[in-house]
Design a protein around this motif. Structure first.
Motif, short mmCIF file in Angstrom:
data_model
loop_
_atom_site.label_atom_id
_atom_site.label_comp_id
_atom_site.label_asym_id
_atom_site.label_seq_id
_atom_site.Cartn_x
_atom_site.Cartn_y
_atom_site.Cartn_z
N SER A 1 28.42 20.75 53.33
CA SER A 1 27.33 20.34 54.21
C SER A 1 27.84 20.17 55.64
O SER A 1 28.95 19.68 55.86
CB SER A 1 26.72 19.03 53.72
N GLY A 2 27.04 20.60 56.60
CA GLY A 2 27.39 20.42 58.01
C GLY A 2 28.45 21.37 58.52
O GLY A 2 28.92 21.23 59.65
N THR A 3 28.84 22.38 57.73
CA THR A 3 29.86 23.34 58.15
C THR A 3 29.19 24.68 58.44
O THR A 3 28.55 25.26 57.57
CB THR A 3 30.93 23.52 57.07
N ARG A 4 29.34 25.17 59.68
CA ARG A 4 28.72 26.43 60.07
C ARG A 4 29.73 27.53 60.34
O ARG A 4 29.39 28.71 60.32
CB ARG A 4 27.86 26.21 61.32
N PRO B 1 40.38 28.46 59.12
CA PRO B 1 41.56 29.20 58.63
C PRO B 1 41.90 28.85 57.19
O PRO B 1 42.33 29.72 56.42
CB PRO B 1 42.66 28.79 59.60
N ALA B 2 41.71 27.56 56.82
CA ALA B 2 42.03 27.14 55.45
C ALA B 2 41.16 27.87 54.43
O ALA B 2 41.62 28.19 53.32
CB ALA B 2 41.86 25.63 55.32
N MET B 3 39.90 28.14 54.79
CA MET B 3 39.02 28.88 53.89
C MET B 3 39.52 30.31 53.69
O MET B 3 39.53 30.84 52.57
CB MET B 3 37.60 28.91 54.45
N ILE B 4 39.92 30.93 54.79
CA ILE B 4 40.43 32.31 54.72
C ILE B 4 41.69 32.37 53.89
O ILE B 4 41.88 33.28 53.07
CB ILE B 4 40.68 32.84 56.14
N LYS C 1 27.08 10.75 52.57
CA LYS C 1 26.73 11.50 53.77
C LYS C 1 26.96 13.00 53.64
O LYS C 1 26.21 13.79 54.20
CB LYS C 1 27.51 10.96 54.97
N THR C 2 28.02 13.41 52.98
CA THR C 2 28.38 14.83 52.93
C THR C 2 28.64 15.27 51.49
O THR C 2 28.83 14.45 50.59
CB THR C 2 29.64 15.11 53.77
N TRP C 3 28.67 16.60 51.29
CA TRP C 3 28.99 17.16 49.99
C TRP C 3 29.77 18.45 50.18
O TRP C 3 29.69 19.11 51.22
CB TRP C 3 27.72 17.43 49.17
N SER C 4 30.57 18.82 49.18
CA SER C 4 31.36 20.05 49.22
C SER C 4 31.61 20.54 47.80
O SER C 4 31.52 19.78 46.84
CB SER C 4 32.72 19.82 49.90
N ARG C 5 31.94 21.82 47.69
CA ARG C 5 32.39 22.36 46.42
C ARG C 5 33.91 22.48 46.46
O ARG C 5 34.45 23.48 46.93
CB ARG C 5 31.76 23.72 46.12
N LEU C 6 34.59 21.46 45.98
CA LEU C 6 36.05 21.42 46.00
C LEU C 6 36.66 21.81 44.65
O LEU C 6 37.82 22.21 44.60
CB LEU C 6 36.53 20.01 46.38
#
Length: 251
Positions: free
Chosen positions: A97-100, A104-107, A134-139
């Motif tokens: 969430s909130g990441t557009r 580099p870490a994703m790549i 507040k936020t969420w991610s798929r870790l």
């Protein structure tokens, strides 16, 4: 490590013990951040396959060392792979969430998956595996090799309801679990039907409500009332689970 070692168990154990001793010497001379790589657990079996329990370091710079170590080990043994756990990084901006923008870490993470020739198959039951208020991610995820998938063609991963953790548990179903659960469900219906059915209905209703709140949380921040309700549901579910355990022990 995935090698067939039947008949050579003692020799393999000696080799692994020597490697572990060398690792201990090495880790005494490295920083605390680098020692996070030691959270990676390797499993040795005799079926010619390899499984990994993963916990990725928090820092991007340290995580790169983990990717390099995985690629290096993969180059030694060409066996079916299954890696699962908390990688502490997402693959694409839409997984957080909130990441557009891509980082580099994703790549680097995606490149590692490509280098290992792993399959990142879809997650059923929801898009996030970690969230706070507040936020969420798929870790968290499972990654498998094509050879591993050929052994279990019906494999799938599903997000299960969470109660008190900030992570959702992930179920890796290789095709046989659902049938066993159905058989277990039939047995449970024959056992203490009245008390457990009432308890189960209550539990199912609260889990459904928790899942609904979590779907709302993935779309926006929760209100104070929703946060309070979610905490209360968690406490009530823990009480129900305890009652279920007591019922099982009494039988």
């Amino acid at each position: 490590m995935g090698l067939e070692c039947e008949g050579y168990e003692d020799q393999f154990l000696a080799i692994l013990t020597a490697i572990k001793a060398e690792h201990k010497k090495h880790w005494k001379n490295v920083s605390k951040k680098q020692r996070e790589l030691n959270k990676l657990t390797w499993s040795l079996d005799t079926e010619g396959s390899s499984s990994r329990d993963m916990y990725g370091p928090n820092l991007d710079s340290t995580r790169v060392c983990l990717w390099e170590e995985l690629v290096g080990i993969h180059s030694w043994w060409n066996v079916p792979w299954c890696i699962g756990g908390d990688f502490n990084v997402t693959r694409v901006p839409s997984e957080s969430s909130g990441t557009r923008r891509g980082r580099p870490a994703m790549i680097e993470f995606s490149q590692c998956i490509s280098d290992l020739n792993l399959v990142d198959f879809p997650l059923a039951g929801g898009s996030a595996t970690w969230a706070n208020n507040k936020t969420w991610s798929r870790l968290d995820r499972f990654l498998i090799s094509p050879d591993w998938e050929s052994h279990f063609p019906d494999v799938w991963q599903k997000r299960l309801p969470r109660i008190s953790s900030d992570h959702w548990p992930i179920l890796l179903d290789c095709g046989g679990i659902r049938g066993k659960l159905k058989a277990l469900k039939r047995d449970l219906k024959l056992w203490n039907v009245q008390s457990l059915s009432d308890l189960g209905a209550n539990k199912k209703g609260k889990l459904t409500e928790v899942q609904e709140i979590e779907r709302i949380q993935e779309a926006r921040s929760l209100t104070q009332d929703e946060v309070a309700r979610k905490l209360l549901l968690g406490e009530e579910l823990e009480r129900i689970i305890l009652l279920e355990e007591i019922s099982w022990r009494q039988k």
